[in-house]
Design a protein around this motif. Structure first.
Motif, PDB file in Angstrom:
ATOM      1  N   THR A   1      37.735  51.779  35.187  1.00 20.42           N
ATOM      2  CA  THR A   1      38.137  51.520  36.553  1.00 20.42           C
ATOM      3  C   THR A   1      36.752  51.625  37.397  1.00 20.42           C
TER       4      THR A   1
ATOM      5  N   ARG B   1      45.083  34.435  41.637  1.00 22.06           N
ATOM      6  CA  ARG B   1      45.204  34.772  40.871  1.00 22.06           C
ATOM      7  C   ARG B   1      46.198  34.678  39.765  1.00 22.06           C
TER       8      ARG B   1
ATOM      9  N   GLN C   1      33.543  56.379  43.980  1.00 23.47           N
ATOM     10  CA  GLN C   1      32.643  57.384  43.663  1.00 23.47           C
ATOM     11  C   GLN C   1      32.067  57.457  42.568  1.00 23.47           C
TER      12      GLN C   1
ATOM     13  N   ASP D   1      38.500  42.523  40.182  1.00 24.41           N
ATOM     14  CA  ASP D   1      38.908  43.193  41.250  1.00 24.41           C
ATOM     15  C   ASP D   1      40.224  43.615  40.997  1.00 24.41           C
ATOM     16  N   GLU D   2      40.571  44.300  39.263  1.00 24.87           N
ATOM     17  CA  GLU D   2      42.135  44.349  38.943  1.00 24.87           C
ATOM     18  C   GLU D   2      41.745  45.887  39.239  1.00 24.87           C
ATOM     19  N   ARG D   3      43.353  46.545  38.944  1.00 28.83           N
ATOM     20  CA  ARG D   3      43.370  47.829  39.455  1.00 28.83           C
ATOM     21  C   ARG D   3      43.309  48.500  37.983  1.00 28.83           C
ATOM     22  N   PHE D   4      43.712  47.919  37.830  1.00 25.74           N
ATOM     23  CA  PHE D   4      44.152  48.655  35.454  1.00 25.74           C
ATOM     24  C   PHE D   4      43.831  47.750  35.320  1.00 25.74           C
ATOM     25  N   ILE D   5      43.440  48.409  33.625  1.00 27.15           N
ATOM     26  CA  ILE D   5      42.600  47.568  32.376  1.00 27.15           C
ATOM     27  C   ILE D   5      43.704  47.104  31.731  1.00 27.15           C
TER      28      ILE D   5
ATOM     29  N   ASN E   1      47.107  40.162  33.568  1.00 24.98           N
ATOM     30  CA  ASN E   1      47.738  41.968  34.584  1.00 24.98           C
ATOM     31  C   ASN E   1      48.674  41.895  35.417  1.00 24.98           C
TER      32      ASN E   1
ATOM     33  N   SER F   1      48.292  44.806  37.965  1.00 24.21           N
ATOM     34  CA  SER F   1      47.316  45.519  38.863  1.00 24.21           C
ATOM     35  C   SER F   1      48.010  44.333  39.922  1.00 24.21           C
TER      36      SER F   1
ATOM     37  N   ARG G   1      37.823  44.309  29.223  1.00 29.19           N
ATOM     38  CA  ARG G   1      38.614  45.308  30.277  1.00 29.19           C
ATOM     39  C   ARG G   1      38.374  46.392  29.657  1.00 29.19           C
TER      40      ARG G   1
ATOM     41  N   GLN H   1      35.528  48.626  44.352  1.00 25.63           N
ATOM     42  CA  GLN H   1      36.401  48.494  43.087  1.00 25.63           C
ATOM     43  C   GLN H   1      36.861  48.216  42.155  1.00 25.63           C
TER      44      GLN H   1
END
Lengths: 343, 332
Positions: free
Chosen positions: A305, B4, A309, A202-206, B8, B11, A302, A293
């Motif tokens: 992302t 968590r 879409q 569920d991370e937003r960035f690699i 990372n 994030s 990783r 997402q």
């Protein structure tokens, strides 16, 4: 018995930068200096030469492996080694180099491709090697697919196979992989594969790429699950082992409601993960991530992302590519007395 | 979902924190691009070595530090100074050689320091920051507050004896230090492969018993996560480590460098494909955390700040001859 090519040659794709990521510090994972990679290659080549292989073709690099190998070869001028040629290709110092090298080796008729690297390097080669068998040598960090082997032994098995002394049906085995398909809003598809595992987080960035913690895991797809592995494969393997030669794979969903599992998430990193449920998956079944997402990690890295879409599907493929079974080759060599001389 | 952990941490940054990261990186970029123009006009005395293209490394590492943590910089030090919080107007005055500069206009580009921010100084001597940071780290170890030191060195400076001796010293004394190698591929005009026996700097760390990690220095999030772990380890008494950041520089070794050693189209390629600001902005916009308008607003704020810095620097008086012998020695 299979007829060997007139002059069988071996391709070598050695990742010069594997085993240098964050896992060196979070779990004291091992490092493999360039000089040691060169030593591995020299031992491999010595064994190939002993079996009559006269040529190897290598992927060039600009990270120092080629330079150091050439320096060492100039000091080994009296030793019997195959002739070393470099593939004619531009070097980008990215994974694209492994793609291009594997493609070139396949098109030029390599008897086999030796891969020095981790799961990620082997995955890159498997994507583009076609019917050419892979011979894996682990130089990465938490490798589930390639094995730790003495390259001398690997070179003997490979040399005997490439020179036509061991038949395909004795020497080669089929491997599974996971097909990963990304479809964007315009319906354009992009394909990737995972040799061992595809994890959804569920991370937003690699971030630092290597997956070394279970905190963000949402789902995990495995082509095989071995309890003796380290990394994502071990999570499945400690729940419900599925061998690499066995049909089927495994899919896990993380979260409350199931069980807690203590697993080796990375070298030196033992963590608890909460697993809500798990199930076997079969060849060809299409699976979609639960998250809309997040990040998809492939074979422990990783990679990408994704958001609403981008549609992601994951499916197990049986008999995806072939590799050399070193143990089987050497048992055959013993039974057929391939290395015995005299009475 | 599982608990968590620290992995990372990028994030977990809020929109405000992400914009602050961007502001720091954009300030470095704009500062350097303005110096590029003003130096070519002959407005600036001495030499300048620009950090443009390398911003993600300085900000990704130094974002983990407080004022009590020390850094020792290089001849290419503007980015480290800005990331560490040194006042941009004082930096500009210093580079212009004016009073009110960070060192009262006497040091110039290669000697900007601000001890109140833990910035021990840019340094015109290659590899000289490493022994300095060992001293600072030894002091931090005795103070016992969990403070650490970071030294930056280029891939060329990493061949200096001072640097290698410092790796040994830090290992022997288990100092809270991170040695950062900013590997932009060129030692002045000499390529790495020509002058370095073993291209991997991580291999050198292993030779001294230190963990070493290589990271893509153009990716803020990769640097931020990796540096965070190395710094945490140092704060907790885990000892020294080495971080190699692979990066690109957008300008020559120094301003005025004709860069004849560069490959054809190399600069165009790295500006198009390895611009850390563009990469950061694209990642954050794609995540939906910050929209394009907010980034544009930061761009305008930064442009105004740099313009103000230049105008104040130009307007500031030069040091008096009577001040020439002051500040030669300083007590800490």
């Amino acid at each position: 018995m299979r007829e060997p090519a007139t002059q069988p040659w071996i391709g070598i794709i050695a990742n010069p930068v594997s085993a240098r990521d964050i896992r060196r510090v979070v779990g004291n994972a091992g490092a493999l200096p360039l000089a040691e990679r060169v030593n591995l290659l020299l031992r491999l080549m010595a064994a190939l030469a002993a079996c009559g292989i006269t040529e190897v073709r290598m992927m060039p690099d600009r990270e120092g492996l080629r330079a150091l190998l050439l320096r060492e070869l100039s000091a080994h001028s009296g030793q019997r080694l195959p002739q070393l040629c470099w593939l004619p290709m531009a070097v980008s110092a990215t994974v694209q180099d492994s793609f291009h090298a594997a493609q070139q080796m396949q098109e030029a008729g390599a008897a086999a491709i030796v891969v020095l690297g981790g799961d990620g390097t082997h995955r890159a080669v498997a994507r583009h090697c076609g019917a050419v068998p892979i011979v894996g040598l682990s130089t990465g960090t938490n490798n589930a697919w390639p094995e730790l082997r003495e390259p001398t032994i690997l070179g003997l098995a490979l040399g005997l196979y490439a020179s036509g002394k061991i038949p395909d049906e004795q020497a080669l085995v089929w491997n599974k992989w996971l097909d990963i398909t990304f479809t964007d809003a315009d319906g354009v598809h992009r394909q990737d594969i995972a040799l061992v595992d595809a994890a959804i987080t569920d991370e937003r960035f690699i971030g630092a790429r290597s997956l070394w913690s279970g905190g963000a895991l949402s789902q995990l797809f495995l082509s095989f699950a071995e309890p003796q592995a380290v990394g994502m494969s071990a999570i499945g393997g400690l729940l419900q082992p599925i061998g690499r030669r066995e049909a089927g794979g495994l899919q896990l969903t993380f979260g409350p409601g199931g069980c807690q599992l203590q697993a080796p998430l990375a070298p030196g990193v033992i963590g608890d993960v909460a697993i809500a449920r798990w199930q076997r998956i079969e060849h060809g079944q299409q699976h979609r991530p639960l998250l809309r997402q997040g990040v998809i990690a492939i074979d422990g890295e990783r990679e990408l992302t994704f958001g609403p879409q981008l549609s992601v599907t994951i499916a197990l493929r049986e008999r995806a590519f072939r590799s050399l079974d070193i143990t089987a080759c050497l048992h055959y060599a013993a039974a057929a007395q391939l290395l015995r001389h005299g009475a | 979902m599982n608990t968590r952990e620290d992995s990372n941490p990028g994030s977990l940054l809020s929109a405000k924190q992400l914009l602050n990261v961007y502001r720091r990186m954009r300030t470095i970029r704009h500062f350097e691009e303005r110096l590029h123009v003003d130096f070519s006009r002959g407005d600036i005395p001495g030499f300048v070595h620009l950090y443009a293209g390398e911003e993600a490394t300085a900000v990704g590492i130094i974002s983990h530090l407080g004022d009590g943590d020390r850094i020792a910089s290089t001849h290419r030090g503007h980015g480290h100074c800005i990331a560490k919080g040194v006042d941009v107007i004082a930096m500009m005055k210093e580079i212009y050689g004016k009073t009110g500069g960070a060192c009262n206009g006497k040091g110039g580009s290669m000697h900007i320091a601000d001890l109140s921010k833990g910035m021990m100084g840019a340094n015109g001597i290659l590899g000289a920051g490493a022994p300095l940071i060992c001293g600072a780290a030894l002091a931090a170890k005795f103070r016992g507050k969990g403070e650490i030191g970071i030294t930056f060195a280029g891939d060329g400076a990493a061949n200096q004896g001072t640097f290698l001796e410092s790796l040994n010293l830090a290992a022997v004394w288990s100092l809270p230090v991170v040695f950062v190698i900013e590997n932009n591929g060129y030692a002045e005009a000499t390529s790495r492969s020509y002058a370095t026996a073993v291209d991997s700097y991580v291999d050198r760390a292993a030779g001294f018993g230190l963990p070493g990690v290589t990271v893509d220095g153009t990716d803020f999030f990769a640097v931020y996560e990796t540096a965070g772990e190395l710094i945490r380890r140092a704060r907790e008494g885990g000892g020294p480590s080495l971080l190699e950041c692979k990066m690109v520089r957008f300008y020559g070794h120094f301003e005025g460098d004709a860069q004849t050693y560069r490959g054809h189209d190399e600069l165009e390629d790295i500006r198009a494909n390895q611009d850390c600001l563009k990469l950061f902005r694209a990642q954050v916009e794609q995540s939906g955390m910050v929209d394009s308008a907010a980034f544009d607003e930061v761009d305008r704020e930064v442009a105004a700040l740099i313009e103000q810095a230049v105008q104040e620097a130009k307007a500031a008086p030069e040091p008096n001859a009577a001040d020439l012998l002051s500040d030669v020695y300083i007590s800490y």
